[in-house]
Scaffold this active site. Structure first.
Site, PDB file in Angstrom:
ATOM      1  N   TYR A 141      36.153  16.662  35.528  1.00 54.62           N
ATOM      2  CA  TYR A 141      36.105  16.428  36.594  1.00 54.62           C
ATOM      3  C   TYR A 141      36.858  15.818  37.674  1.00 54.62           C
ATOM      4  CZ  TYR A 141      32.977  20.027  36.470  1.00 54.62           C
ATOM      5  OH  TYR A 141      32.115  21.331  36.687  1.00 54.62           O
ATOM      6  N   LYS A 191      28.984  17.601  23.271  1.00 53.06           N
ATOM      7  CA  LYS A 191      29.420  19.193  22.030  1.00 53.06           C
ATOM      8  C   LYS A 191      30.067  18.263  20.587  1.00 53.06           C
ATOM      9  CE  LYS A 191      30.775  23.434  20.576  1.00 53.06           C
ATOM     10  NZ  LYS A 191      30.207  24.342  20.543  1.00 53.06           N
ATOM     11  N   ASP A 223      25.938  24.220  23.395  1.00 52.68           N
ATOM     12  CA  ASP A 223      25.844  25.677  23.047  1.00 52.68           C
ATOM     13  C   ASP A 223      24.547  26.310  23.368  1.00 52.68           C
ATOM     14  OD1 ASP A 223      26.802  25.193  20.796  1.00 52.68           O
ATOM     15  OD2 ASP A 223      27.901  26.195  20.138  1.00 52.68           O
ATOM     16  N   ASP A 247      26.098  20.261  35.235  1.00 53.51           N
ATOM     17  CA  ASP A 247      26.646  21.403  36.013  1.00 53.51           C
ATOM     18  C   ASP A 247      26.241  22.943  35.567  1.00 53.51           C
ATOM     19  OD1 ASP A 247      27.501  22.469  38.571  1.00 53.51           O
ATOM     20  OD2 ASP A 247      29.630  22.227  38.218  1.00 53.51           O
ATOM     21  N   ASP A 251      22.381  25.302  36.839  1.00 50.18           N
ATOM     22  CA  ASP A 251      22.682  25.987  37.371  1.00 50.18           C
ATOM     23  C   ASP A 251      21.470  27.329  36.938  1.00 50.18           C
ATOM     24  OD1 ASP A 251      23.815  24.786  39.937  1.00 50.18           O
ATOM     25  OD2 ASP A 251      25.334  26.269  39.392  1.00 50.18           O
TER      26      ASP A 251
END
Length: 360
Positions: A141, A191, A223, A247, A251
């Site tokens: 970001y 990851k 994942d 993020d 959610d």
């Protein structure tokens, strides 16, 4: 106690829910003998409309002069066509960076009153109590360059994921510190089978873990973590991860509670200062209609009292009041298809429960 709080209403339903948060904080101040002084700042689309930029310097200065900040929400279709540097969301990213708010805390708790509201089976949801610790000021970001460019003769794009080791380590320390006073288990999500940044993240997690011998560290690929949050969320205690993964996962985890409108959050730096906000967005479709769920914002005020002011009893009082109104069947429109109450009515119901608790 005398404390200064800067409110940042922002866009959409932001002004309505921030008013709810202020009302609850004022009641707490009155009942417990504190003094909270409020000042307001512009951010997001509201700031663009008033000043031409998503985060005016004046807002940063007001936040820096305060003991804590309470944010509503930013964004909306009105500003979708603006260039990237003039989007409301830039204000949110900029204030996190300006105030060095590197640690984002998102508690995910399944309240008994809302077990049936979740799309997951009750036996899967009941008892869930997860703290997601997300890195907030680094990663993809904030990395540079980020640009459209020609690649092999055709249109392409580049985003950059950048972390310094110190940025990773400081967040991991916070996660382990929270785990020490919770369930003593940290799940570090990465990851590492693909990304070099994740391989460094995993190395740092192993190093930091040596400072906390009472805490168990587990590594999990992102994942798999996304699947496990739905399959068996009770296995998690403290889940720590980088900005983008955090993020998305937080959610996703919100749906365990039955509504995104139920999740509070805290964004902290290395001091007692913090910025507190609901996880949900600006919901421009219901802005001004007195329909928004204020409970995530009210729960964020409880986090404000706990983490920035050290007022544990007052924070517990707010959280217990939220639980009581839900147990009594009060629901806003995001939680029910019938007999929904308004933003103001839900706020008054919480305040009533706070007063009952104090006077009982």
């Amino acid at each position: 106690m005398i404390k200064k709080i800067t409110t940042l209403p922002g866009d959409g339903i932001g002004p309505e829910i921030v008013e709810s948060g202020k009302a609850v904080l004022q009641v707490i101040a009155d009942l417990y003998g504190h003094q909270f002084e409020f000042q307001e700042g512009l951010i997001g689309g509201a700031a663009i409309d008033a000043t031409g930029v998503p985060l005016p310097d004046e807002t940063i200065e007001r936040c820096q002069s305060s003991d804590a900040c309470l944010l509503g929400a930013v964004g909306g279709p009105k500003w979708d066509q603006h260039p990237p540097h003039l989007r409301p969301e830039k204000g949110l990213l900029a204030i996190r960076q300006a105030l060095n708010l590197y640690a984002n805390l998102r508690p995910v708790q399944a309240l008994d009153a809302l077990i049936e509201e979740s799309t997951l089976k009750p036996e899967v949801v009941s008892g869930v109590d997860v703290l997601i610790v997300r890195e907030l000021t680094g990663g993809i970001y904030f990395g540079e360059p980020r640009e459209r460019r020609t690649i092999d003769g055709e249109e392409g794009v580049v985003d950059t994921l950048v972390y310094k080791k110190s940025e990773i380590e400081r967040l991991l320390h916070r996660a382990f510190q929270f785990a020490e006073i919770r369930g003593k288990h940290v799940t570090s999500v990465d990851k590492a089978n693909v990304l070099e940044s994740s391989r460094m993240w995993r190395e740092c997690a192993n190093e930091v873990a040596t400072h906390y011998p009472s805490v168990t560290l587990e590594h999990m690929l992102v994942d798999n973590a996304a699947m496990q949050l739905i399959r068996q969320p009770k296995q998690f205690d403290v889940l720590v991860t980088e900005n983008l993964f955090g993020d998305i996962l937080s959610d996703e985890a919100s749906m365990i509670t039955g509504s995104l409108g139920m999740l509070p959050s805290a964004s902290l730096n290395g001091t007692a200062f913090g910025l507190y906000e609901p996880v949900h967005g600006s919901a421009p479709d219901i802005a001004g209609l007195n329909q928004a769920n204020p409970l995530a914002t009210i729960a964020s005020t409880a986090m404000l009292l706990r983490y920035s002011f050290g007022l544990l009893e007052e924070a517990d009082c707010i959280e217990q009041a939220i639980n009581q109104v839900l147990l009594k069947g009060y629901r806003t429109a995001d939680l029910t298809n019938a007999n929904a109450i308004s933003t103001e009515e839900m706020t008054k119901a919480v305040i009533k429960e706070i007063k009952v608790a104090i006077h009982s």
